[in-house]
Design a protein around this motif. Structure first.
Motif, PDB file in Angstrom:
ATOM      1  N   ILE A 169       0.844  -1.209   0.000  1.00 23.64           N
ATOM      2  CA  ILE A 169       0.000   0.000   0.000  1.00 23.64           C
ATOM      3  C   ILE A 169       0.873   1.250   0.000  1.00 23.64           C
ATOM      4  CG2 ILE A 169      -1.641   1.335   1.377  1.00 23.64           C
ATOM      5  CD1 ILE A 169      -2.886  -1.323   2.278  1.00 23.64           C
ATOM      6  N   ASP A 170       1.904   1.266   0.848  1.00 24.88           N
ATOM      7  CA  ASP A 170       2.821   2.409   0.867  1.00 24.88           C
ATOM      8  C   ASP A 170       3.447   2.623  -0.502  1.00 24.88           C
ATOM      9  OD1 ASP A 170       2.426   3.043   3.536  1.00 24.88           O
ATOM     10  OD2 ASP A 170       4.025   1.727   4.236  1.00 24.88           O
ATOM     11  N   TYR A 171       3.843   1.557  -1.140  1.00 21.09           N
ATOM     12  CA  TYR A 171       4.490   1.698  -2.444  1.00 21.09           C
ATOM     13  C   TYR A 171       3.510   2.228  -3.484  1.00 21.09           C
ATOM     14  CZ  TYR A 171       6.999   0.856  -6.703  1.00 21.09           C
ATOM     15  OH  TYR A 171       7.615   1.062  -7.913  1.00 21.09           O
ATOM     16  N   LEU A 172       2.300   1.685  -3.492  1.00 20.83           N
ATOM     17  CA  LEU A 172       1.300   2.134  -4.469  1.00 20.83           C
ATOM     18  C   LEU A 172       0.930   3.596  -4.263  1.00 20.83           C
ATOM     19  CD1 LEU A 172      -1.033  -1.004  -4.487  1.00 20.83           C
ATOM     20  CD2 LEU A 172       0.620  -0.333  -6.242  1.00 20.83           C
ATOM     21  N   LYS A 173       1.059   4.054  -3.030  1.00 18.56           N
ATOM     22  CA  LYS A 173       0.783   5.462  -2.742  1.00 18.56           C
ATOM     23  C   LYS A 173       1.963   6.361  -3.102  1.00 18.56           C
ATOM     24  CE  LYS A 173      -3.389   5.462  -0.933  1.00 18.56           C
ATOM     25  NZ  LYS A 173      -4.485   6.265  -1.524  1.00 18.56           N
ATOM     26  N   GLY A 174       3.080   5.760  -3.507  1.00 17.25           N
ATOM     27  CA  GLY A 174       4.224   6.552  -3.947  1.00 17.25           C
ATOM     28  C   GLY A 174       5.248   6.831  -2.878  1.00 17.25           C
ATOM     29  N   TRP A 175       5.283   6.010  -1.812  1.00 16.73           N
ATOM     30  CA  TRP A 175       6.223   6.219  -0.718  1.00 16.73           C
ATOM     31  C   TRP A 175       7.190   5.028  -0.641  1.00 16.73           C
ATOM     32  CZ3 TRP A 175       6.175  10.842   1.738  1.00 16.73           C
ATOM     33  CH2 TRP A 175       5.025  11.621   1.575  1.00 16.73           C
ATOM     34  N   PRO A 176       8.181   4.959  -1.517  1.00 16.14           N
ATOM     35  CA  PRO A 176       9.067   3.786  -1.552  1.00 16.14           C
ATOM     36  C   PRO A 176       9.893   3.585  -0.289  1.00 16.14           C
ATOM     37  CG  PRO A 176       9.885   5.522  -2.995  1.00 16.14           C
ATOM     38  CD  PRO A 176       8.515   5.928  -2.561  1.00 16.14           C
ATOM     39  N   GLY A 177      10.382   4.682   0.315  1.00 14.19           N
ATOM     40  CA  GLY A 177      11.172   4.528   1.537  1.00 14.19           C
ATOM     41  C   GLY A 177      10.352   3.940   2.667  1.00 14.19           C
ATOM     42  N   ARG A 178       9.139   4.450   2.811  1.00 14.92           N
ATOM     43  CA  ARG A 178       8.251   3.918   3.848  1.00 14.92           C
ATOM     44  C   ARG A 178       7.895   2.467   3.541  1.00 14.92           C
ATOM     45  NH1 ARG A 178       2.830   7.134   4.229  1.00 14.92           N
ATOM     46  NH2 ARG A 178       4.320   8.829   4.624  1.00 14.92           N
ATOM     47  N   ALA A 179       7.676   2.168   2.268  1.00 10.71           N
ATOM     48  CA  ALA A 179       7.370   0.785   1.871  1.00 10.71           C
ATOM     49  C   ALA A 179       8.532  -0.139   2.194  1.00 10.71           C
ATOM     50  CB  ALA A 179       7.065   0.735   0.373  1.00 10.71           C
ATOM     51  N   GLU A 180       9.748   0.329   1.950  1.00 13.77           N
ATOM     52  CA  GLU A 180      10.920  -0.495   2.233  1.00 13.77           C
ATOM     53  C   GLU A 180      11.041  -0.777   3.728  1.00 13.77           C
ATOM     54  OE1 GLU A 180      15.550  -0.372   0.904  1.00 13.77           O
ATOM     55  OE2 GLU A 180      14.787   1.372   1.989  1.00 13.77           O
ATOM     56  N   ARG A 181      10.848   0.243   4.547  1.00  8.22           N
ATOM     57  CA  ARG A 181      10.953   0.028   5.994  1.00  8.22           C
ATOM     58  C   ARG A 181       9.885  -0.943   6.482  1.00  8.22           C
ATOM     59  NH1 ARG A 181      11.968   5.545   5.494  1.00  8.22           N
ATOM     60  NH2 ARG A 181       9.813   6.113   6.035  1.00  8.22           N
ATOM     61  N   THR A 182       8.676  -0.816   5.970  1.00  3.45           N
ATOM     62  CA  THR A 182       7.608  -1.729   6.380  1.00  3.45           C
ATOM     63  C   THR A 182       7.897  -3.151   5.907  1.00  3.45           C
ATOM     64  OG1 THR A 182       6.021   0.092   6.196  1.00  3.45           O
ATOM     65  CG2 THR A 182       5.121  -2.133   6.308  1.00  3.45           C
ATOM     66  N   ALA A 183       8.425  -3.268   4.688  1.00  2.00           N
ATOM     67  CA  ALA A 183       8.747  -4.592   4.158  1.00  2.00           C
ATOM     68  C   ALA A 183       9.831  -5.263   4.988  1.00  2.00           C
ATOM     69  CB  ALA A 183       9.188  -4.475   2.701  1.00  2.00           C
ATOM     70  N   TRP A 184      10.869  -4.516   5.352  1.00  3.21           N
ATOM     71  CA  TRP A 184      11.934  -5.126   6.151  1.00  3.21           C
ATOM     72  C   TRP A 184      11.443  -5.492   7.547  1.00  3.21           C
ATOM     73  CZ3 TRP A 184      15.313  -7.684   4.053  1.00  3.21           C
ATOM     74  CH2 TRP A 184      16.047  -7.258   2.959  1.00  3.21           C
ATOM     75  N   ALA A 185      10.413  -4.810   8.014  1.00  4.41           N
ATOM     76  CA  ALA A 185       9.869  -5.159   9.333  1.00  4.41           C
ATOM     77  C   ALA A 185       9.324  -6.577   9.340  1.00  4.41           C
ATOM     78  CB  ALA A 185       8.769  -4.169   9.728  1.00  4.41           C
ATOM     79  N   THR A 186       8.857  -7.074   8.180  1.00  3.97           N
ATOM     80  CA  THR A 186       8.355  -8.450   8.138  1.00  3.97           C
ATOM     81  C   THR A 186       9.480  -9.442   8.385  1.00  3.97           C
ATOM     82  OG1 THR A 186       8.725  -8.788   5.762  1.00  3.97           O
ATOM     83  CG2 THR A 186       6.689  -7.724   6.416  1.00  3.97           C
ATOM     84  N   VAL A 187      10.690  -9.112   7.908  1.00  2.22           N
ATOM     85  CA  VAL A 187      11.814 -10.034   8.056  1.00  2.22           C
ATOM     86  C   VAL A 187      12.400  -9.937   9.450  1.00  2.22           C
ATOM     87  CG1 VAL A 187      14.053 -10.710   7.134  1.00  2.22           C
ATOM     88  CG2 VAL A 187      12.289  -9.804   5.610  1.00  2.22           C
ATOM     89  N   THR A 188      12.592  -8.722   9.941  1.00  2.00           N
ATOM     90  CA  THR A 188      13.162  -8.573  11.280  1.00  2.00           C
ATOM     91  C   THR A 188      12.222  -9.118  12.335  1.00  2.00           C
ATOM     92  OG1 THR A 188      12.269  -6.317  11.377  1.00  2.00           O
ATOM     93  CG2 THR A 188      14.535  -6.571  10.621  1.00  2.00           C
ATOM     94  N   ALA A 189      10.910  -8.996  12.101  1.00  2.00           N
ATOM     95  CA  ALA A 189       9.944  -9.556  13.069  1.00  2.00           C
ATOM     96  C   ALA A 189      10.025 -11.069  13.084  1.00  2.00           C
ATOM     97  CB  ALA A 189       8.522  -9.113  12.712  1.00  2.00           C
ATOM     98  N   ALA A 190      10.308 -11.671  11.928  1.00  2.00           N
ATOM     99  CA  ALA A 190      10.342 -13.133  11.863  1.00  2.00           C
ATOM    100  C   ALA A 190      11.653 -13.696  12.371  1.00  2.00           C
ATOM    101  CB  ALA A 190      10.115 -13.585  10.423  1.00  2.00           C
TER     102      ALA A 190
END
Length: 892
Positions: free
Chosen positions: A568-589
């Motif tokens: 959703i962040d990426y589709l809204k045009g916020w790549p940096g925010r999208a990247e941080r949210t995406a990496w949160a999935t890996v660090t959480a796991a």
């Protein structure tokens, strides 16, 4: 025969017991240790505790190594040790004491004739015990007396007599009892006084190191893992280890034998059946055989399997006897693994067909009183799939087929379930298994059968003994998943609303025990809303899952929701925010602090690949795209399928292959409803491919078919209109892009660059430079390089001018050479205002703050405000540095 004395005793004979039978000398011999005997210093030290206690009890199961341990310790003693193997205890207390007195004499204890001798097998005069105790108490050093196999002394009178002598002998006697059962002595008093040393069954068990040493004595050298496995299977049981070692050393491949041997076909089986099972009463044997099918057993469950009402007493007695029954606490027991394995094999031979019935009984009892895992295991073993499916669905645990620690176990367990029987629970389980593999062709018919069956039962869930409310909720959960997989957001909303209503009818305990079901339901609903383009509502429901806590059962759902939020962040045009949210999935796991190099499959690598394309990191983007594929080969859901198509197309465009990009986005996404964002982004990639091949009119037409107001389409259409020679139309489209505060930098940067090109063709060079500077400032923080690469050759000369060069250096274009030891200058983060330039010029003339204020007709505080702003933009902290930095950048 000896002549009795006044007290009924007789002078001590040296050749016969009270029956007149000769003494068996083997009863007084300390057992010899075999060549392969392993001395265990940790236990010998325990036996030899200083100061020694008057009573030592070594009690453990048959074959636990009790006798050889004490024999090794006794043989190493400097002083005398009286040894008696008490196999005569069942012949009466008189016979027992006759043998014990003979053992004392053989150990060198001088017993006078007044001590006497038992004349009757079943009776011992009190005077004899008193005089014996007096003789022992007169010793300066204690005499060690070992009574082996003391568990055969079942007569309480022997225990009372032995207790009397031990108490009265004082420091003259140290008694060591070797027994399978806890002796009938007041051990609680000895324990309270610290007057007893105990070595129990658990301490007798061999450790891994001891087991490895024992195997080495038999010529076997195994890896640590192999030794661990053998110790686990035998529970460190001494006889089991020795018998395994003896058998394995004669095998061509000892290691494989020890890994795979069948206990019921070894000498271990002979030992346990003879020494443990056959020594029990018939009813106890039956209980052991029937309960051998269980991993653990409690009295109620044992009663259900045997038809008894006293199983608790029997189990407790077996545990006290060290009859290979372990106590787990809270009224639960467990058979020794090898013993249980042998009993199960014996049960199959003794009562063919009974094992299946016992599993069925166990499943039915556990369904209401035990754990779900045990219920499922026994129901599956009995092929009672109605009970198994009913338990899984009725406990609201159907979500565990998709996530959690038991995914593989449940998949394997239900893999053997055939096409029957039919019913709501069994059909739901079959549907869940198929939908977990995204097999809609097989899963949906099963789900429809279950839904129709539930609909025929009516809507009431009152007095719900069969878990009908949980079954209905499970059905609604699967319907939400099916709607997500088929791209039907409307049906997903309907199913989710039904689930919310049903939650009120389900016991709160079940919801608390299985949080994964609601977490997964919200995940599916959020994905369906995302497909529908309802971003705000999707974000709301996805965030509830992410914020639901740290339960392990919901970890997978939380990671999946974070992947959707990143998209959703990426589709809204916020790549940096999208990247941080995406990496949160890996660090959480995985608990990483820094992003690991390769996230798992799913939306996370897709989003990261899209961001990598924006940053012109094409090799990294390809690697992430490859990582997005599901290793199980599952077809992606519509969101993932569309995302993969769009990112692949953009990557191919960046690599200069517009035809392949067109083919990538031309793949059909199987969905009941069209997704607005998927359609818009697919059209943008296709339009860019047509532009790259010189077909601007096709691009214009393609984007005109998209709904008005989608910023990414408006910017793409403006670029197409500009390429078609219609700058006015391009400007009009750019004017419809929403205000910058509502548009992310990925869209804003491209819009600014298209606007700059329009301004340049109109001859408005100042506006062009301003828009390029705006694009550089927006892109620098996000490191968005691809929009500048795609902009075309008109941009390159501009980037070499001042101050645009400074804004681009170091991240978009190479900076000037930096002398060794110096740091490269930072670019200006934001363009200086006119008043800030005025202040800097006067600063360069060495004017003070007050002089600058007077010269510009402003207050001193206003000058300070301008200076602070200029310092921040120039990335400096002092006046001198600000002036030098401004000169380097051509601002002065």
């Amino acid at each position: 025969m000896a002549v009795p004395g006044e007290d009924g005793s007789a002078p001590a004979p040296s050749h016969a017991d009270p029956r007149g039978d000769p003494f068996l000398t083997t009863r007084f011999a300390v057992p010899t240790r075999p060549v392969t005997f392993l001395r265990r210093d940790r236990l010998l030290g325990h036996l030899g505790d200083d100061p020694p206690t008057p009573l030592t009890v070594v009690h453990g199961a048959a074959g636990a190594g009790k006798t050889l341990l004490v024999a090794d310790w006794a043989s190493a003693r400097d002083g005398p040790v009286a040894w008696l193997t008490a196999r005569v205890a069942d012949k009466g207390c008189g016979t027992f004491w006759a043998y014990l007195l003979q053992a004392l004499r053989l150990a060198g204890l001088p017993l006078t004739s007044d001590v006497g001798f038992p004349t009757e097998p079943g009776r011992v005069p009190d005077a004899l015990l008193t005089r014996l105790a007096a003789a022992l108490s007169a010793r300066t050093a204690p005499l060690i007396v070992v009574v082996d196999e003391y568990d055969r002394a079942t007569d309480p009178e022997i225990a009372d007599q032995l207790e009397f002598v031990l108490q009265q002998a004082g420091h003259g006697l140290r008694l060591v009892l070797v027994t399978r059962t806890e002796p009938l002595l007041p051990l609680h008093r000895y324990r309270a006084a610290g007057a007893v040393t105990e070595i129990r069954n658990a301490e007798l068990a061999f450790t891994r190191d001891e087991a490895a040493d024992l195997l080495a004595l038999h010529g076997l050298r195994l890896t640590a893992d192999d030794v661990d496995a053998l110790v686990e299977r035998t529970r460190g049981w001494a006889a089991g280890l020795r018998l395994c070692a003896l058998a394995a050393r004669d095998e061509p491949d000892p290691r494989t034998y020890l890994q795979e041997f069948e206990a019921d076909r070894t000498t271990i089986a002979d030992f346990l059946l003879a020494e443990v099972l056959k020594r029990q009463k018939a009813g106890t044997q039956d209980l052991l055989l029937r309960t051998s099918i269980l991993e653990r057993v409690c009295p109620g469950l044992a009663d259900a399997l045997t038809g008894r009402t006293d199983a608790g007493l029997i189990l407790t007695g077996l545990h006290r006897e060290n009859a290979f029954v372990e106590y787990l606490g809270h009224d639960w027991f467990r058979l020794h693994p090898l013993f249980g394995e042998i009993l199960r094999a014996h049960l199959r031979v003794r009562s063919p067909g009974l094992e299946t019935e016992l599993h069925r009984r166990a499943a039915h009892w556990l369904r209401h009183s035990g754990s779900l895992g045990e219920t499922l295991g026994h129901a599956a073993a009995a092929h009672d799939w109605e009970t198994a499916a009913g338990a899984l669905v009725g406990d609201l645990a159907i979500g565990e087929i998709f996530t959690g620690l038991r995914v593989d176990d449940l998949s394997e367990l239900f893999a053997t379930m055939g096409p029957g029987p039919a019913g709501p629970a069994t059909d739901l389980v079959r549907a869940a298994r198929e939908l977990s593999r995204h097999d809609l062709e097989r899963g949906l018919p099963r789900l429809h059968l279950a839904a129709h069956a539930l609909a025929r039962r009516g809507a009431s869930t009152e007095d719900d003994p069969d878990g009908l409310a949980a079954t209905r909720l499970s059905c609604a959960f699967l319907e939400t998943l099916a709607a997500r997989l088929t791209g039907a957001p409307g049906r997903a909303e309907t199913a989710a609303q039904a689930a919310e209503r049903l939650r009120r009818d389900v016991p709160g305990r079940l919801l608390d025990e299985h949080p994964e079901l609601i977490a997964l339901l919200h995940t599916h609903l959020g994905s369906a809303r995302l497909w529908a383009g309802r971003m705000r509502e999707a974000r709301a429901v996805l965030t509830t899952v992410v914020d639901s806590g740290r339960a392990e059962a919901t970890a997978q759902a939380r990671q999946e929701c974070l992947g959707h939020l990143a998209l959703i962040d990426y589709l809204k045009g916020w790549p940096g925010r999208a990247e941080r949210t995406a990496w949160a999935t890996v660090t959480a796991a995985d608990g990483h602090r820094d992003p690991p190099p390769a996230p798992g499959p799913g939306l996370t690598p897709l989003v990261l690949a899209a961001v990598a394309v924006d940053r012109d990191e094409l090799d990294r983007a390809q690697a992430l795209l490859d990582a997005a594929a599901d290793p199980r080969g599952l077809p992606p859901d519509p969101v993932a399928q569309a995302g993969e198509s769009i990112v692949t197309g953009r990557l191919l465009l960046a690599r200069g292959d517009p035809q392949a990009a067109l083919e990538a986005v031309d793949r059909t996404v199987v969905a009941e409803e069209v997704s607005p964002w998927a359609a818009a982004h697919t059209a943008c990639v296709a339009a860019a491919a047509h532009l790259a091949e010189g077909r601007p009119e096709t691009a214009v037409k393609l984007l005109a078919e998209q709904p008005d107001g989608e910023p990414v389409c408006l910017v793409g259409a403006a670029q197409a209109e500009l390429a078609a020679g219609r700058p006015e139309a391009a400007a009009e489209l750019l004017g419809r892009v929403r205000p910058q505060s509502h548009v992310g930098p990925a869209v804003a940067v491209r819009a600014a660059l298209v606007g700059a090109q329009v301004a340049g063709e109109a001859g408005d060079l100042a506006r062009q430079r301003g828009l390029v500077a705006q694009a550089l400032r927006e892109a620098r923080h996000e490191r968005l390089r691809r929009p500048f690469v795609d902009a075309g050759p008109w941009l390159r000369p501009l980037l070499r001018t001042v101050p645009l060069r400074a804004l681009a250096e170091g991240w978009l274009t190479p900076g000037p050479p930096v002398p060794a030891g110096e740091q490269p200058p930072l670019p200006v983060v934001e363009e200086l205002s006119g008043r800030e330039r005025d202040v800097l010029r006067r600063l360069a003339q060495m004017m003070s703050t007050e002089e600058i204020a007077a010269d510009l007709y402003v207050s001193v505080n206003t000058v300070k405000t301008h200076l602070k702003s200029a310092y921040r933009k120039l990335a400096v902290n002092r006046r001198h540095d600000a002036v030098r930095r401004a000169r380097d950048l051509g601002l002065l």
